[in-house]
Design a protein around this motif. Structure first.
Motif, PDB file in Angstrom:
ATOM      1  N   PRO A  33       0.829  -1.205   0.000  1.00 42.89           N
ATOM      2  CA  PRO A  33       0.000   0.000   0.000  1.00 42.89           C
ATOM      3  C   PRO A  33       0.867   1.259   0.000  1.00 42.89           C
ATOM      4  CG  PRO A  33      -0.724  -1.567   1.684  1.00 42.89           C
ATOM      5  CD  PRO A  33       0.605  -2.046   1.188  1.00 42.89           C
ATOM      6  N   SER A  34       0.247   2.372  -0.353  1.00 43.35           N
ATOM      7  CA  SER A  34       0.960   3.651  -0.383  1.00 43.35           C
ATOM      8  C   SER A  34       1.239   4.138   1.037  1.00 43.35           C
ATOM      9  CB  SER A  34       0.130   4.696  -1.123  1.00 43.35           C
ATOM     10  OG  SER A  34      -1.037   5.012  -0.366  1.00 43.35           O
ATOM     11  N   ASP A  35       2.182   5.078   1.172  1.00 44.45           N
ATOM     12  CA  ASP A  35       2.482   5.668   2.478  1.00 44.45           C
ATOM     13  C   ASP A  35       1.251   6.340   3.071  1.00 44.45           C
ATOM     14  OD1 ASP A  35       5.115   4.837   2.480  1.00 44.45           O
ATOM     15  OD2 ASP A  35       5.873   6.707   1.594  1.00 44.45           O
ATOM     16  N   GLU A  36       0.457   6.979   2.230  1.00 43.81           N
ATOM     17  CA  GLU A  36      -0.738   7.646   2.726  1.00 43.81           C
ATOM     18  C   GLU A  36      -1.730   6.651   3.324  1.00 43.81           C
ATOM     19  OE1 GLU A  36       1.354  10.139  -0.124  1.00 43.81           O
ATOM     20  OE2 GLU A  36       0.598   8.074  -0.251  1.00 43.81           O
ATOM     21  N   GLN A  37      -1.903   5.524   2.663  1.00 40.44           N
ATOM     22  CA  GLN A  37      -2.812   4.496   3.182  1.00 40.44           C
ATOM     23  C   GLN A  37      -2.276   3.898   4.484  1.00 40.44           C
ATOM     24  OE1 GLN A  37      -2.682   2.191  -0.443  1.00 40.44           O
ATOM     25  NE2 GLN A  37      -4.832   2.676  -0.922  1.00 40.44           N
ATOM     26  N   LEU A  38      -0.990   3.645   4.538  1.00 39.10           N
ATOM     27  CA  LEU A  38      -0.389   3.100   5.754  1.00 39.10           C
ATOM     28  C   LEU A  38      -0.507   4.091   6.911  1.00 39.10           C
ATOM     29  CD1 LEU A  38       2.767   1.511   4.105  1.00 39.10           C
ATOM     30  CD2 LEU A  38       0.957   0.240   5.276  1.00 39.10           C
ATOM     31  N   ASP A  39      -0.304   5.377   6.630  1.00 40.40           N
ATOM     32  CA  ASP A  39      -0.442   6.387   7.682  1.00 40.40           C
ATOM     33  C   ASP A  39      -1.883   6.449   8.196  1.00 40.40           C
ATOM     34  OD1 ASP A  39       2.225   7.071   7.493  1.00 40.40           O
ATOM     35  OD2 ASP A  39       1.878   8.783   6.153  1.00 40.40           O
ATOM     36  N   ALA A  40      -2.848   6.349   7.288  1.00 39.53           N
ATOM     37  CA  ALA A  40      -4.259   6.391   7.692  1.00 39.53           C
ATOM     38  C   ALA A  40      -4.608   5.177   8.547  1.00 39.53           C
ATOM     39  CB  ALA A  40      -5.154   6.456   6.454  1.00 39.53           C
ATOM     40  N   ALA A  41      -4.087   4.017   8.168  1.00 42.68           N
ATOM     41  CA  ALA A  41      -4.341   2.830   8.966  1.00 42.68           C
ATOM     42  C   ALA A  41      -3.716   2.950  10.344  1.00 42.68           C
ATOM     43  CB  ALA A  41      -3.790   1.596   8.241  1.00 42.68           C
ATOM     44  N   ALA A  42      -2.492   3.455  10.405  1.00 43.67           N
ATOM     45  CA  ALA A  42      -1.805   3.605  11.691  1.00 43.67           C
ATOM     46  C   ALA A  42      -2.545   4.574  12.600  1.00 43.67           C
ATOM     47  CB  ALA A  42      -0.376   4.078  11.457  1.00 43.67           C
ATOM     48  N   GLU A  43      -3.124   5.615  12.034  1.00 43.05           N
ATOM     49  CA  GLU A  43      -3.869   6.575  12.859  1.00 43.05           C
ATOM     50  C   GLU A  43      -5.046   5.897  13.556  1.00 43.05           C
ATOM     51  OE1 GLU A  43      -6.990   9.060  14.114  1.00 43.05           O
ATOM     52  OE2 GLU A  43      -7.159   7.925  12.222  1.00 43.05           O
ATOM     53  N   ILE A  44      -5.751   5.040  12.834  1.00 41.63           N
ATOM     54  CA  ILE A  44      -6.885   4.331  13.431  1.00 41.63           C
ATOM     55  C   ILE A  44      -6.404   3.370  14.510  1.00 41.63           C
ATOM     56  CG2 ILE A  44      -8.649   2.578  12.965  1.00 41.63           C
ATOM     57  CD1 ILE A  44      -9.152   3.914  10.293  1.00 41.63           C
ATOM     58  N   LEU A  45      -5.372   2.609  14.208  1.00 42.83           N
ATOM     59  CA  LEU A  45      -4.903   1.594  15.155  1.00 42.83           C
ATOM     60  C   LEU A  45      -4.278   2.232  16.393  1.00 42.83           C
ATOM     61  CD1 LEU A  45      -3.369  -0.925  12.581  1.00 42.83           C
ATOM     62  CD2 LEU A  45      -5.546  -1.134  13.793  1.00 42.83           C
ATOM     63  N   ASN A  46      -3.565   3.335  16.218  1.00 44.02           N
ATOM     64  CA  ASN A  46      -2.913   3.978  17.354  1.00 44.02           C
ATOM     65  C   ASN A  46      -3.888   4.661  18.302  1.00 44.02           C
ATOM     66  OD1 ASN A  46      -0.240   3.266  16.748  1.00 44.02           O
ATOM     67  ND2 ASN A  46      -0.005   4.982  15.329  1.00 44.02           N
ATOM     68  N   THR A  47      -5.017   5.079  17.787  1.00 42.80           N
ATOM     69  CA  THR A  47      -5.994   5.769  18.643  1.00 42.80           C
ATOM     70  C   THR A  47      -6.989   4.809  19.280  1.00 42.80           C
ATOM     71  OG1 THR A  47      -7.373   6.227  16.702  1.00 42.80           O
ATOM     72  CG2 THR A  47      -5.821   7.948  17.396  1.00 42.80           C
ATOM     73  N   GLY A  48      -6.967   3.545  18.865  1.00 43.66           N
ATOM     74  CA  GLY A  48      -7.845   2.565  19.488  1.00 43.66           C
ATOM     75  C   GLY A  48      -7.399   2.252  20.904  1.00 43.66           C
ATOM     76  N   ARG A  49      -8.366   2.022  21.766  1.00 41.18           N
ATOM     77  CA  ARG A  49      -8.065   1.682  23.154  1.00 41.18           C
ATOM     78  C   ARG A  49      -8.346   0.206  23.450  1.00 41.18           C
ATOM     79  NH1 ARG A  49      -5.371   5.036  22.526  1.00 41.18           N
ATOM     80  NH2 ARG A  49      -5.288   7.140  23.375  1.00 41.18           N
ATOM     81  N   LYS A  50      -9.185  -0.384  22.636  1.00 42.81           N
ATOM     82  CA  LYS A  50      -9.510  -1.802  22.787  1.00 42.81           C
ATOM     83  C   LYS A  50      -9.456  -2.423  21.393  1.00 42.81           C
ATOM     84  CE  LYS A  50     -12.477  -1.164  26.844  1.00 42.81           C
ATOM     85  NZ  LYS A  50     -13.813  -1.420  27.441  1.00 42.81           N
ATOM     86  N   VAL A  51      -8.261  -2.877  21.029  1.00 42.77           N
ATOM     87  CA  VAL A  51      -8.010  -3.320  19.656  1.00 42.77           C
ATOM     88  C   VAL A  51      -8.092  -4.837  19.572  1.00 42.77           C
ATOM     89  CG1 VAL A  51      -6.388  -3.269  17.714  1.00 42.77           C
ATOM     90  CG2 VAL A  51      -6.510  -1.319  19.317  1.00 42.77           C
ATOM     91  N   ALA A  52      -8.751  -5.311  18.524  1.00 42.80           N
ATOM     92  CA  ALA A  52      -8.824  -6.745  18.244  1.00 42.80           C
ATOM     93  C   ALA A  52      -8.246  -7.009  16.866  1.00 42.80           C
ATOM     94  CB  ALA A  52     -10.263  -7.238  18.316  1.00 42.80           C
ATOM     95  N   LEU A  53      -7.415  -8.064  16.768  1.00 41.39           N
ATOM     96  CA  LEU A  53      -6.883  -8.526  15.484  1.00 41.39           C
ATOM     97  C   LEU A  53      -7.623  -9.795  15.099  1.00 41.39           C
ATOM     98  CD1 LEU A  53      -4.671  -6.529  16.337  1.00 41.39           C
ATOM     99  CD2 LEU A  53      -2.963  -8.199  15.601  1.00 41.39           C
ATOM    100  N   LEU A  54      -8.172  -9.820  13.874  1.00 41.24           N
ATOM    101  CA  LEU A  54      -8.821 -11.007  13.329  1.00 41.24           C
ATOM    102  C   LEU A  54      -7.990 -11.472  12.141  1.00 41.24           C
ATOM    103  CD1 LEU A  54     -11.099 -13.068  12.952  1.00 41.24           C
ATOM    104  CD2 LEU A  54     -12.444 -11.287  11.802  1.00 41.24           C
ATOM    105  N   VAL A  55      -7.374 -12.663  12.269  1.00 44.79           N
ATOM    106  CA  VAL A  55      -6.421 -13.118  11.253  1.00 44.79           C
ATOM    107  C   VAL A  55      -6.958 -14.350  10.535  1.00 44.79           C
ATOM    108  CG1 VAL A  55      -4.462 -12.168  12.512  1.00 44.79           C
ATOM    109  CG2 VAL A  55      -5.099 -14.543  12.888  1.00 44.79           C
ATOM    110  N   GLY A  56      -6.637 -14.430   9.239  1.00 43.71           N
ATOM    111  CA  GLY A  56      -7.098 -15.554   8.429  1.00 43.71           C
ATOM    112  C   GLY A  56      -5.977 -16.160   7.627  1.00 43.71           C
ATOM    113  N   ALA A  57      -6.348 -16.931   6.608  1.00 43.45           N
ATOM    114  CA  ALA A  57      -5.363 -17.678   5.818  1.00 43.45           C
ATOM    115  C   ALA A  57      -4.346 -16.767   5.147  1.00 43.45           C
ATOM    116  CB  ALA A  57      -6.086 -18.526   4.773  1.00 43.45           C
ATOM    117  N   GLY A  58      -4.735 -15.538   4.850  1.00 46.93           N
ATOM    118  CA  GLY A  58      -3.803 -14.602   4.223  1.00 46.93           C
ATOM    119  C   GLY A  58      -2.666 -14.186   5.121  1.00 46.93           C
ATOM    120  N   ALA A  59      -2.745 -14.518   6.415  1.00 52.50           N
ATOM    121  CA  ALA A  59      -1.675 -14.177   7.358  1.00 52.50           C
ATOM    122  C   ALA A  59      -0.782 -15.366   7.676  1.00 52.50           C
ATOM    123  CB  ALA A  59      -2.273 -13.611   8.643  1.00 52.50           C
ATOM    124  N   LEU A  60      -1.024 -16.517   7.049  1.00 54.55           N
ATOM    125  CA  LEU A  60      -0.190 -17.690   7.314  1.00 54.55           C
ATOM    126  C   LEU A  60       1.270 -17.384   7.002  1.00 54.55           C
ATOM    127  CD1 LEU A  60      -2.480 -20.513   5.877  1.00 54.55           C
ATOM    128  CD2 LEU A  60      -1.843 -20.204   8.282  1.00 54.55           C
TER     129      LEU A  60
END
Length: 605
Positions: A195-222
């Protein structure tokens, strides 16, 4: 003299193929003969049923150490091709590269309702993203090349249909340098987008401001488990898994709650309902009733396929990219949180579930609780085992009790949820990973349907495997158990003896009849020793466990409707009502919240 079939066999070798699952017939005999003439360069694995071949091709692609390994299956036309269909749909649903080579009647007979002729183009149109019926030898090169390229690039199914007279025709000509000619090759490079730097920065902003974060992982993360756990550690997040992502991280990690959905844990449901931020990694989990309510969380999703972003759940930021490269680029942007309160709560939920699961597995009542063989196996399976399961109740216990570790590989028929691939997957694992132990957890219904055929094939080939061990653990309860519980909990209907009861079959004795190892166990205290016996065998083995059919596969979160449907089904005259109440009412009640218990009591008066 070399002919078209010899060219095809040589061409698939150039695509890296050295093994084909198949069954012969006059519609495909040209290619089968060419495989014979290859002097072992391409190995023909004669499966005892074509469906074993197509499931085997799917599992071969799943389990092979080479991520670009293509599963290949072969059949004659007509009924042979029809038998391939379920396994091909399994590969398509789970995004596995599979090429099917299928025979057809001679060109002059196509359309004439000739013996064993089916309209194969129409039949495979729904399952194959590329399908071609070769009409001339000059078409063979580009047809085979495009089939493999499509299967790999799109992680899908491709089908090449070969009329019998084309197979026997003279060698494939080199394309002329003229209009209409097509030149193709066998080079392929896996795509690893970022992904582009802009997309990665936008994703990081959401994840960094979360207080109760859940990761849901599937076959694409093997294969990216370390990066997943690093993300979870930085964000103070809990981790939950889709079933095809079982081997991404081990359930033994304190922040991992196990699986989500009907096969999952109560802790996983609580994690989904308690989070304020969701990070979906390599999955488009389709069951919305197990995810946070729409609009309740901010969501980031990463997937290599843009079409999967937001497919089943809205994503505020979608990252289209290779999972490993994307997580590596995202990690430096993630801030480590010192607040561990949420992940500590997740670990508490997890410990509670562990205690409940252990208590249920170690029950000493007979018939044996179905959890027990999974519990005992989890203590004993080597760190490099390949572990498969069917889609019935065996998948429930597999999800909750098998905790992958080391380099273990696991899989099931994920999105298709077919009933019978457990034995086929276990068999295919021995060809993809011949130096590893392969274990399949199989229900008695699935074992009767296809598993006994897999044993015949295993008997034929086990002395060619580096490690000759393959264990099929059969849960014998005389019942099509998953459907029985679905009838009770979803439809409120009692168990219907005419559809649910299975004829008796001595699975362990059948293995012995074949010259394999068969062990039947009827007492809970004997299950561990039985596992020791089959794991020490010098050949494939069947461990037949006489299980209690009346232990419910209670989901991690029980709805009021499901609980009351279940109780009403018993009241309608379920033939096993007394046994069900004695063995499982406590488990159902434990899975209900206080509010639900009150609602159930009020609804039932």
């Amino acid at each position: 003299m070399a002919n078209v079939s010899d060219y095809i066999v040589q061409r698939i070798q150039e695509w890296g193929v050295d093994l084909v699952f198949g069954y012969p017939g006059d519609g495909i005999n040209g290619v089968v003969g060419a495989i014979d003439r290859s002097d072992g360069a391409v190995r023909f694995v004669q499966v005892a049923h074509e469906e074993l071949g197509s499931f085997g091709a799917c599992a071969y692609a799943k389990y092979h150490d080479d991520p670009d390994a293509v599963g290949v299956c072969l059949s004659t036309g007509g009924p042979g091709a029809a038998h391939l269909m379920v396994g091909l749909y399994d590969a398509k649903a789970d995004h596995q590269p599979v090429v099917a080579i299928v025979g057809q009647v001679a060109r002059r007979s196509i359309g004439g309702s000739y013996h064993q002729e089916l309209d194969l183009l129409t039949m495979v149109a729904g399952v194959a993203d590329y399908v071609v019926e070769v009409s001339t030898p000059a078409q063979v090169r580009q047809s085979v090349d495009r089939a493999f390229r499509t299967a790999l690039a799109d992680r899908t199914v491709a089908v090449v249909i070969l009329p019998s007279d084309v197979q026997e025709a003279d060698a494939v000509p080199t394309p002329e340098r003229s209009r209409g000619a097509i030149y193709t090759g066998t080079s392929y490079q896996r795509s690893a987008p970022l992904p582009s730097d802009e997309q990665l920065d936008a994703a990081a902003e959401i994840l960094n401001t979360g207080r109760k974060v859940a990761l849901l992982v599937g076959a694409g993360a093997l294969g990216e488990g370390d990066a997943v756990l690093e993300v979870a550690d930085r964000l103070g997040a809990g981790v939950v898994k889709a079933l095809l992502g079982k081997a991404v991280v081990s359930d033994d990690h304190p922040n991992v709650t196990g699986h989500l959905g009907l096969l999952g844990t109560r802790a996983s449901f609580e994690l989904m309902q308690g989070c304020d931020t969701l990070f979906m990694i390599g999955t488009s989990f389709p069951y919305a009733d197990w995810l946070p309510p729409d609009g309740a969380v901010r969501t980031v999703q990463v997937d290599i396929d843009a079409a999967q972003i937001g497919l089943h759940y809205p994503a505020d930021v979608g990252l289209v990219g290779d999972t490993g490269r994307t997580l590596a680029a995202l990690l430096p942007r993630l801030q480590r949180t010192d607040d561990r309160s949420f992940v500590d709560e997740v670990a508490t939920w997890r410990r509670r579930d562990d205690a409940i699961h252990e208590q249920r597995a170690l029950s000493d009542h007979t018939p044996i609780t179905p959890q027990r063989p999974f519990w005992e196996a989890n203590l004993r399976l080597p760190d490099d085992a390949v572990i498969s399961a069917d889609s019935g109740t065996s998948a429930n216990w597999f999800a909750r009790y098998i905790h992958p570790r080391g380099t273990q590989k696991t899989s099931v028929s994920g999105n298709l949820g077919s009933m019978v691939p457990g034995a086929a997957y276990a068999l295919a694992a021995k060809f993809a990973c011949p130096d590893r132990l392969s274990v399949g957890f199989v229900g008695d219904g699935a074992m009767q349907m296809l598993g006994i055929n897999a044993l015949i094939t295993a008997k034929h080939y086990y002395d060619t495997w580096d490690d000759p061990r393959m264990v099929l653990c059969v849960l014998n309860n005389g019942d099509l158990n998953q459907v029985t519980w679905e009838m009770r909990a979803m439809a409120g209907n009692p168990r219907f003896e005419g559809s649910q009861a299975l004829p008796e079959f001595p699975f362990a004795d059948y293995a012995e009849l074949l010259g394999l190892v068969g062990v039947r166990v009827e007492e809970p205290d004997a299950v561990g020793a039985a596992w020791d016996t089959v794991l020490a065998a010098d050949r494939p083995a069947v461990l037949e466990v006489m299980c209690d059919p009346n232990v419910p596969t209670v989901p991690g979160h029980l709805t009021i409707g499901e609980a009351t449907n279940y109780i009403e089904a018993l009241a309608k005259g379920d033939p096993d009502a007394a046994q069900v109440v004695l063995q499982s009412a406590r488990e159902l009640w434990e899975s209900a919240s206080g509010t639900m218990k009150a609602a159930i009591s009020e609804r039932l008066g």
